[in-house]
Design a protein around this motif. Structure first.
Motif, PDB file in Angstrom:
ATOM      1  N   PHE A   1      99.261  63.740  44.970  1.00  0.00           N
ATOM      2  CA  PHE A   1      98.644  64.837  45.700  1.00  0.00           C
ATOM      3  C   PHE A   1      99.444  65.216  46.942  1.00  0.00           C
ATOM      4  CE2 PHE A   1      95.135  63.414  42.980  1.00  0.00           C
ATOM      5  CZ  PHE A   1      94.970  64.614  42.314  1.00  0.00           C
TER       6      PHE A   1
ATOM      7  N   ARG B   1     100.535  69.014  47.206  1.00  0.00           N
ATOM      8  CA  ARG B   1     100.094  69.833  48.337  1.00  0.00           C
ATOM      9  C   ARG B   1     101.249  70.331  49.192  1.00  0.00           C
ATOM     10  NH1 ARG B   1      94.667  71.440  48.113  1.00  0.00           N
ATOM     11  NH2 ARG B   1      93.528  69.790  47.094  1.00  0.00           N
TER      12      ARG B   1
ATOM     13  N   ILE C   1     105.354  74.011  42.736  1.00  0.00           N
ATOM     14  CA  ILE C   1     104.304  73.060  42.346  1.00  0.00           C
ATOM     15  C   ILE C   1     104.349  72.708  40.861  1.00  0.00           C
ATOM     16  CG2 ILE C   1     102.510  74.763  41.844  1.00  0.00           C
ATOM     17  CD1 ILE C   1     100.639  72.844  43.484  1.00  0.00           C
TER      18      ILE C   1
ATOM     19  N   ALA D   1      93.844  68.633  41.170  1.00  0.00           N
ATOM     20  CA  ALA D   1      95.110  69.239  40.750  1.00  0.00           C
ATOM     21  C   ALA D   1      94.966  70.754  40.617  1.00  0.00           C
ATOM     22  CB  ALA D   1      95.566  68.637  39.423  1.00  0.00           C
TER      23      ALA D   1
ATOM     24  N   ASP E   1      92.778  72.623  42.144  1.00  0.00           N
ATOM     25  CA  ASP E   1      92.548  73.156  43.490  1.00  0.00           C
ATOM     26  C   ASP E   1      93.858  73.297  44.254  1.00  0.00           C
ATOM     27  OD1 ASP E   1      90.849  74.209  45.310  1.00  0.00           O
ATOM     28  OD2 ASP E   1      90.261  72.295  46.214  1.00  0.00           O
ATOM     29  N   SER E   2      94.812  72.395  44.000  1.00  0.00           N
ATOM     30  CA  SER E   2      96.076  72.480  44.735  1.00  0.00           C
ATOM     31  C   SER E   2      97.018  73.494  44.099  1.00  0.00           C
ATOM     32  CB  SER E   2      96.735  71.101  44.778  1.00  0.00           C
ATOM     33  OG  SER E   2      97.139  70.728  43.489  1.00  0.00           O
ATOM     34  N   GLY E   3      96.643  74.068  42.961  1.00  0.00           N
ATOM     35  CA  GLY E   3      97.464  75.119  42.356  1.00  0.00           C
ATOM     36  C   GLY E   3      98.405  74.631  41.275  1.00  0.00           C
ATOM     37  N   ARG E   4      98.253  73.382  40.826  1.00  0.00           N
ATOM     38  CA  ARG E   4      99.125  72.869  39.774  1.00  0.00           C
ATOM     39  C   ARG E   4      98.959  73.686  38.494  1.00  0.00           C
ATOM     40  NH1 ARG E   4     102.204  71.919  36.511  1.00  0.00           N
ATOM     41  NH2 ARG E   4     102.893  70.002  35.539  1.00  0.00           N
TER      42      ARG E   4
ATOM     43  N   ASP F   1      97.046  77.174  36.326  1.00  0.00           N
ATOM     44  CA  ASP F   1      96.425  78.493  36.420  1.00  0.00           C
ATOM     45  C   ASP F   1      95.000  78.442  35.902  1.00  0.00           C
ATOM     46  OD1 ASP F   1      98.974  79.666  37.081  1.00  0.00           O
ATOM     47  OD2 ASP F   1      99.487  79.360  34.981  1.00  0.00           O
TER      48      ASP F   1
END
Lengths: 405, 360
Positions: free
Chosen positions: A148, A152, A172, B205, B207-210, B212
């Motif tokens: 994470f 992030r 990412i 994951a 939420d962090s944009g990993r 779509d």
């Protein structure tokens, strides 16, 4: 008094007879335990209407797997690839992260171990802090932290952070690199590379003989490096540079979903792999550092002094006197750490890295439900890899250990 | 002496074999006894057993907001919980005569078939395997679920058909990966799947944009969305790519209890259709002239007695939890954190597929 020993008591008090008796009891118990276990399993399975067998391996796997080294190596296609392919993909991904982890952990661990013995207080304090922090936090937590933290801190999917403009970039969804595409004739460069390595070994043997006869030292390392670089390079250029590069393609216009790095262009290291690699190597490096420190401290100061009394120069003292003696202390515990890396790589299932436990014992197992066969196959992989690693390290240990005459 | 040793070895092996073979046979006999006991347990009436102990034992989830979830004070709420309360009210006249057993997905069927719970009301998908092979019966469907997809609104996507080339996060479930792969294959689209072991990591994951897209059951998407940093920036796409009808389960072979549960659920749905609510049920029972309504509320005919209950069984159930719509709106509807539209779970007369057989 005419006392005649009872034959049974004579027999029962015979140490040999007793020994054999208890061995037989032990073996019989073990045999029956495993017989009972197998029999129970088979009975229970047939009660549930299940059977043992590996026929499921040829079935088609109908699910997608995250694109990684394994799917590239075995050319995974949904709808045509089988569960056996899934198994191999899992093994490939596990081995990839294990090998990467072993290399990185060794380099970082040796550096830290030497730093911890340094006279420089900054180096020493850094190494001590690092080792005590990382080896005392559970690896699963470190895995989550790195994953994470990595996610992030990276730019989003529609952005990029370029390390070398147009060639290497990261966001990412992963680290994008140019992918080599060998053209016809590239095989000659590979052959040249292999020849250069063989030649270097020849030079090494020759240098040994020269040193034995005349005492002159040939700079084998420099010559070897020059050979390994120049011969393939000349072949490569002479065959008209038969290698293309597929560079990553980035789009920042068009529909929102399609922006970002385009799939199928360049080579990609997914963030899951990077996180597992980081976590495994940084964690294990802390243990390796302590092993290295122990190894070096085990070589007594007298050895260095004796070497200089014999007129051996300081850099040769380290290479020819201290390190060979330290290695025999380092190698056995180092082997255990290498085995730990391989086994700990199975924790990667938690962060979606598609290694063996995740794709085979997770997704595939959910589809076919052959728990016993699949877990057995998976255990065999870890056992084989671990035994091979141990065999190699033992062979190396035999070479470096103190030969007593 | 060698021959003696062989004799000893043979003796040991023989004794061991006898012991284990004997033991194995005993176990087979014991298993048969357990099966017989289970069959006996099934044959005694669940309704009588429930009456004599004074409450309904209801198997629920270990905490799925909107379906069955205990609040800070330990009070259970959700549409699955409401169904149990309705059954308790139909039997005892009070929706409080119910006890809840939180069950994991693995425990649930064993808990029901062993008699530990009387109803399993735990967002359980009705499938043929479960219905035919586990000795259980599904008494109906109280929520039509299905695997769906959630995307950030900023993606500008209105339909799953536009998702070619997307990165998709999910957790390894029974058929989650298979369903999503089938959908993309049948529409000839490419995608990349990132499959986690647990839902919490998928949320983090995504939420962090990993990824779509986040795919799982739609009710699960709605519940997980509340955990995102900005829930309002995300939307669930209209496509449903698998059928997951969720409903209450009872043991097979006890038709009386099966009917009680099945008709309690139907009474709640029929109540919505007839406009009977928690608040107006009692007054409608005394003032209405509509025969269908009077039959539902026990003023005409002896429908309750036929079930083995009192004739005001449905009135009690509705008074305890409200009609289907009230229960839905209070637990999973647009004004709850789950924000689930009625969709297919609307009445057949409103464009949905809820259609309860009539009480007559």
């Amino acid at each position: 008094m005419n006392w005649k020993p009872n034959t049974f008591s004579k027999f029962a008090n015979d140490a040999n007879v007793r020994g054999v008796f208890f061995q037989v009891v032990l073996i019989a118990t073990l045999v029956f335990f495993f017989f009972w276990l197998t029999d129970n399993t088979l009975t229970n399975l047939s009660n549930q209407g299940k059977s043992l067998g590996f026929a499921f391996l040829s079935g088609t796997a109908g699910f997608q797997i995250s694109q990684t080294f394994g799917t590239w190596l075995f050319d995974y296609q949904v709808g045509t690839s089988t569960y056996l392919d899934v198994y191999f993909i899992g093994i490939a991904n596990t081995l990839l992260v294990a090998v990467l982890g072993i290399v990185a952990a060794t380099v970082i661990g040796f550096t830290l171990g030497i730093m911890r013995l340094s006279n420089n207080i900054v180096f020493r304090a850094f190494a001590t802090t690092y080792i005590e922090m990382l080896r005392n936090i559970p690896i699963l937590l470190q895995l989550f932290f790195w994953y994470f933290a990595v996610l992030r801190s990276l730019p989003g999917k529609r952005d990029k952070l370029e390390i070398i403009p147009d060639l290497i970039g990261v966001n990412i969804t992963g680290l994008y690199l140019p992918a080599p595409v060998p053209q016809e004739g590239f095989v000659y460069s590979v052959i040249a590379f292999a020849l250069a390595i063989l030649l270097t070994f020849g030079v090494k043997q020759y240098a040994k003989r020269v040193q034995a006869q005349t005492g002159k030292i040939t700079p084998v390392f420099l010559i070897g490096t020059a050979l390994v670089i120049s011969i393939p390079l000349i072949t490569f250029l002479a065959t008209n540079s038969p290698l293309d590069w597929n560079t990553p393609e980035f789009k920042d216009s068009g529909p929102m979903l399609r922006r970002g790095y385009q799939s199928g262009s360049g080579m990609i290291l997914v963030p899951e792999l990077i996180a597992v690699w980081l976590a495994l190597s940084l964690y294990t490096a802390a243990f390796i550092a302590e092993i290295v420190r122990a190894g070096i401290l085990a070589v007594s100061q007298g050895q260095t002094e004796a070497a200089s009394a014999l007129g051996i120069r300081p850099n040769y003292t380290l290479r020819l006197v201290v390190i060979p003696q330290a290695m025999r202390v380092i190698i056995p515990p180092l082997t255990s750490q290498y085995l730990n890396i391989t086994k700990n790589s199975s924790l990667a299932v938690a962060i979606a890295y598609p290694e063996l436990v995740s794709v085979f014992a997770g997704t595939a197992l959910n589809q076919v439900g052959k728990e016993i066969e699949m877990i057995f196959m998976m255990m065999m992989v870890y056992l084989t890899v671990s035994l091979l690693t141990a065999a190699f390290m033992n062979w190396y240990n035999d070479r470096v250990k103190l030969v007593e005459r | 002496m060698d021959s003696k040793m062989i004799a000893v070895a043979a003796l040991v092996i023989g004794a061991g074999a006898g012991f284990f073979i004997g033991k194995g046979n005993k176990e087979v006999v014991e298993v048969e006894k357990i099966v017989e006991k289970t069959v006996e347990a099934k044959q005694t009436s669940t309704l009588d057993a429930v009456r004599s102990k004074g409450f309904v034992q209801c198997g629920v989830s270990q905490g799925l907001p909107g379906f069955s979830n205990a609040d800070d004070s330990g009070k259970w709420a959700g549409i699955d919980v409401d169904l149990c309360r309705a059954v308790a009210a139909a039997v005892f006249g009070s929706g409080d005569k119910v006890k809840f057993s939180p069950l994991s997905a693995k425990q649930r069927f064993t808990a029901l078939s062993s008699g530990e719970v009387d109803i399993l009301s735990r967002n359980t998908t009705w499938t043929m395997t479960r219905d035919t092979q586990l000795g259980l019966n599904f008494a109906g469907v109280n929520y039509y679920d299905g695997q769906g997809m959630m995307v950030p609104k900023s993606l500008g996507v209105k339909s799953a058909i536009e998702l070619d080339g997307a990165n998709i996060c999910t957790n390894t479930g029974t058929t989650t990966e298979l369903n999503i792969t089938d959908y993309f294959r049948s529409n000839n689209m490419k995608f990349n799947l990132v499959a986690f072991e647990k839902a919490d990591e998928v949320v983090a994951a995504y939420d962090s944009g990993r990824c779509d897209v986040y795919t799982t059951d739609r009710s699960g998407l709605a519940a997980q969305r509340t955990k995102l940093t900005k829930p309002d920036d995300h939307m669930v796409l209209p496509e449903i790519i698998s059928k997951e009808p969720l409903g209450p389960v009872v043991r097979q072979g006890d038709d009386q209890w099966f009917n009680v549960v099945r008709w309690t659920l139907r009474a709640l749905i029929n109540a919505e259709e007839m406009g009977v609510t928690k608040a107006n049920a009692a007054s409608k029972a005394s003032s209405s002239k509509d025969p269908a309504l009077l039959r539902l509320l026990g003023k005409e005919g002896k429908f309750g007695e036929e079930l083995g209950l009192s004739n005001d069984w449905a009135l009690n159930a509705i008074t305890a939890v409200g009609n289907y719509s009230e229960s839905y709106e209070a637990n999973v509807g647009p004004n709850t954190p789950l924000k689930l539209d009625r969709g297919v779970n609307a009445l057949w007369s409103d464009g949905g597929i809820l259609y309860a057989a009539p009480i007559r």
